[in-house]
Design an enzyme around this catalytic site. Structure first.
Site, PDB file in Angstrom:
ATOM      1  N   GLU A 122      -5.284 -19.100  16.569  1.00 10.90           N
ATOM      2  CA  GLU A 122      -4.783 -17.915  17.005  1.00 10.90           C
ATOM      3  C   GLU A 122      -4.367 -17.867  18.322  1.00 10.90           C
ATOM      4  O   GLU A 122      -3.361 -17.758  19.056  1.00 10.90           O
ATOM      5  CB  GLU A 122      -5.160 -16.756  16.430  1.00 10.90           C
ATOM      6  N   GLU A 142     -11.389 -18.434   7.711  1.00  9.05           N
ATOM      7  CA  GLU A 142     -11.482 -17.138   7.379  1.00  9.05           C
ATOM      8  C   GLU A 142     -11.910 -16.808   5.989  1.00  9.05           C
ATOM      9  O   GLU A 142     -12.806 -16.015   5.704  1.00  9.05           O
ATOM     10  CB  GLU A 142     -10.365 -16.246   7.760  1.00  9.05           C
TER      11      GLU A 142
HETATM   12  C1  1HE Z   1     -20.861 -19.435  17.237  1.00  9.59           C
HETATM   13  C2  1HE Z   1     -19.549 -19.684  16.471  1.00  9.59           C
HETATM   14  C3  1HE Z   1     -18.877 -18.546  16.271  1.00  9.59           C
HETATM   15  C4  1HE Z   1     -20.522 -21.770  16.789  1.00  9.59           C
HETATM   16  N1  1HE Z   1     -19.394 -17.331  16.515  1.00  9.59           N
HETATM   17  N2  1HE Z   1     -21.436 -18.272  17.474  1.00  9.59           N
HETATM   18  N3  1HE Z   1     -14.963 -19.289  13.069  1.00  9.59           N
HETATM   19  C5  1HE Z   1     -15.422 -20.332  12.181  1.00  9.59           C
HETATM   20  O1  1HE Z   1     -15.776 -20.083  11.074  1.00  9.59           O
HETATM   21  C6  1HE Z   1     -16.067 -21.375  12.956  1.00  9.59           C
HETATM   22  C7  1HE Z   1     -17.444 -21.462  12.912  1.00  9.59           C
HETATM   23  N4  1HE Z   1     -18.057 -22.584  13.929  1.00  9.59           N
HETATM   24  C8  1HE Z   1     -18.165 -23.956  13.282  1.00  9.59           C
HETATM   25  O2  1HE Z   1     -17.655 -24.056  12.361  1.00  9.59           O
HETATM   26  C9  1HE Z   1     -18.919 -24.722  14.282  1.00  9.59           C
HETATM   27  O3  1HE Z   1     -19.980 -24.034  15.070  1.00  9.59           O
HETATM   28  C10 1HE Z   1     -18.179 -25.582  15.012  1.00  9.59           C
HETATM   29  C11 1HE Z   1     -17.337 -26.581  14.242  1.00  9.59           C
HETATM   30  C12 1HE Z   1     -17.135 -24.857  15.980  1.00  9.59           C
HETATM   31  C13 1HE Z   1     -19.079 -26.523  15.949  1.00  9.59           C
HETATM   32  O4  1HE Z   1     -19.993 -27.078  15.121  1.00  9.59           O
HETATM   33  P1  1HE Z   1     -21.197 -27.799  15.912  1.00  9.59           P
HETATM   34  O5  1HE Z   1     -22.046 -28.212  14.979  1.00  9.59           O
HETATM   35  O6  1HE Z   1     -20.809 -28.366  17.067  1.00  9.59           O
HETATM   36  O7  1HE Z   1     -22.069 -26.241  16.483  1.00  9.59           O
HETATM   37  P2  1HE Z   1     -23.049 -25.304  15.885  1.00  9.59           P
HETATM   38  O8  1HE Z   1     -24.393 -25.996  15.599  1.00  9.59           O
HETATM   39  O9  1HE Z   1     -22.382 -25.129  14.503  1.00  9.59           O
HETATM   40  O10 1HE Z   1     -22.908 -24.147  16.582  1.00  9.59           O
HETATM   41  C14 1HE Z   1     -23.693 -24.123  18.146  1.00  9.59           C
HETATM   42  C15 1HE Z   1     -23.980 -22.889  18.595  1.00  9.59           C
HETATM   43  O11 1HE Z   1     -22.535 -22.205  18.608  1.00  9.59           O
HETATM   44  C16 1HE Z   1     -24.654 -22.092  17.671  1.00  9.59           C
HETATM   45  O12 1HE Z   1     -25.559 -20.958  18.277  1.00  9.59           O
HETATM   46  P3  1HE Z   1     -26.864 -21.175  18.464  1.00  9.59           P
HETATM   47  O13 1HE Z   1     -27.320 -20.064  19.296  1.00  9.59           O
HETATM   48  O14 1HE Z   1     -27.561 -21.154  17.251  1.00  9.59           O
HETATM   49  O15 1HE Z   1     -27.105 -22.389  19.269  1.00  9.59           O
HETATM   50  C17 1HE Z   1     -23.542 -21.340  16.712  1.00  9.59           C
HETATM   51  O16 1HE Z   1     -24.000 -20.021  16.178  1.00  9.59           O
HETATM   52  C18 1HE Z   1     -22.707 -20.927  17.704  1.00  9.59           C
HETATM   53  N5  1HE Z   1     -21.157 -20.851  17.252  1.00  9.59           N
HETATM   54  N6  1HE Z   1     -19.261 -20.811  16.095  1.00  9.59           N
HETATM   55  C19 1HE Z   1     -20.471 -17.127  17.131  1.00  9.59           C
HETATM   56  N7  1HE Z   1     -17.365 -18.492  15.720  1.00  9.59           N
HETATM   57  C20 1HE Z   1      -9.593 -11.632  15.142  1.00  9.59           C
HETATM   58  S1  1HE Z   1      -9.937 -12.203  13.657  1.00  9.59           S
HETATM   59  C21 1HE Z   1     -10.455 -13.956  13.588  1.00  9.59           C
HETATM   60  C22 1HE Z   1     -11.328 -14.394  12.497  1.00  9.59           C
HETATM   61  C23 1HE Z   1     -11.967 -15.724  12.776  1.00  9.59           C
HETATM   62  O17 1HE Z   1     -11.719 -16.396  13.965  1.00  9.59           O
HETATM   63  S2  1HE Z   1     -12.939 -16.392  11.626  1.00  9.59           S
HETATM   64  C24 1HE Z   1     -13.260 -17.903  12.035  1.00  9.59           C
HETATM   65  C25 1HE Z   1     -14.785 -17.884  12.796  1.00  9.59           C
END
Ligand code: 1HE
Length: 268
Positions: A122, A142
């Protein structure tokens, strides 16, 4: 007198002004994959509210680390346990930020790498130009997370790839990458090298245009899409009346007339 931007106030964005009026704006939470928490959104609102009046000629919008943006900060959202009204207000702040980008009049060139997902897509779709590279991939997770888009995907992602593809992406979590993603309109450029280098090159090019011209391109076109064709034609005439008679354009027209200006040629 242009407004000043106090770089030191920003904690979630890294701001780097360049000599030529280009500003590099980097989402700077790589340890969270640049997930969009409320504070980041507020900093985007702040920056893009002031940028058009602070002499910013063009923006490269980038993400620190391997990923552009992981979308909504799911941990913050989980921990806040928001009410419907709370989250509506969160979404309204996202719209404030992204509308300031799209309609603000300053060219925004997004350098996309790694994940451009959910709210990250977005955000990217609010930029005027998107550059992708071999690492870039796009998705709307989402549906899998029990959520719905709230940062304008129903408007802007649909605009880019069409309603059916957007619905498929949300229902099935389909990921697009590579040439296919570019061909579908997720990005206008697909580069072999770094998306950042290409974004900076294009931002520098755009920054050489007259600011009022760029303002019209990066504001009026989007506004006109929201109008009837009749009203858009009227608005276009008014904008062109102002832009095409600006005193600063005279030197450029004179250079064309005396044959010193570059001609438009096909790519070699
Ligand atoms: C996060 C987030 C996040 C990572 N919010 N903390 N978005 C998603 O569903 C995507 C979610 N994220 C992922 O699928 C993956 O993290 C990634 C593909 C982006 C990256 O993968 P990777 O293996 O490099 O990293 P990771 O091990 O999953 O995450 C590393 C850290 O980033 C980890 O934190 P830590 O404290 O445990 O080290 C994760 O928790 C953190 N992290 N993504 C919070 N999204 C206005 S409405 C909009 C609606 C949406 O956007 S829904 C889609 C949300």
């Amino acid at each position: 007198m242009p407004l000043q931007i106090d770089i030191s106030r920003y904690e979630n964005l890294a701001l780097e002004p360049q000599d030529d009026g280009v500003w590099i704006v980097t989402l700077n939470r790589p340890e969270k994959r640049n997930a969009l928490n409320l504070d980041t959104i507020e900093e985007l609102v702040d920056f893009f509210s002031v940028a058009p009046r602070a002499g910013v000629q063009a923006v490269v919008l980038a993400g620190a680390g391997d990923h552009f943006c992981a979308g909504l900060d799911l941990i913050e959202h989980h921990d806040a346990d928001r009410s419907p009204a709370d989250f509506m207000h969160v979404c309204l702040r996202w719209h404030e930020a992204f509308n300031k980008m799209e309609y603000g009049g300053v060219p925004v060139i997004a350098a996309l790498q790694g994940a451009v997902v959910g709210g990250g897509l977005e955000l990217a779709s609010s930029a005027h130009i998107r550059i992708m590279d071999r690492t870039t991939y796009f998705a709307l997770p989402e549906g899998q997370r029990g959520l719905f888009t709230g940062g304008g995907a129903t408007i802007r992602v649909t605009d880019l790839v069409g309603k059916s593809r957007m619905i498929d992406m949300m229902l099935t979590g389909r990921v697009y990458q590579g040439q296919e993603a570019c061909d579908l309109g997720m990005a206008q450029y697909f580069v072999e090298g770094s998306s950042f280098d290409k974004a900076l090159e294009l931002a520098r090019k755009a920054a050489q245009n007259l600011p009022l011209t760029n303002f019209a391109i990066c504001s009026a076109v989007s506004h006109m899409q929201n109008m009837s064709a009749l009203d858009a034609a009227y608005a276009e005439s008014v904008v062109a009346g102002v832009v095409n008679t600006q005193p600063d354009a005279r030197a450029r027209l004179a250079a064309f007339a005396d044959k010193s200006a570059a001609r438009v040629r096909p790519n070699s």
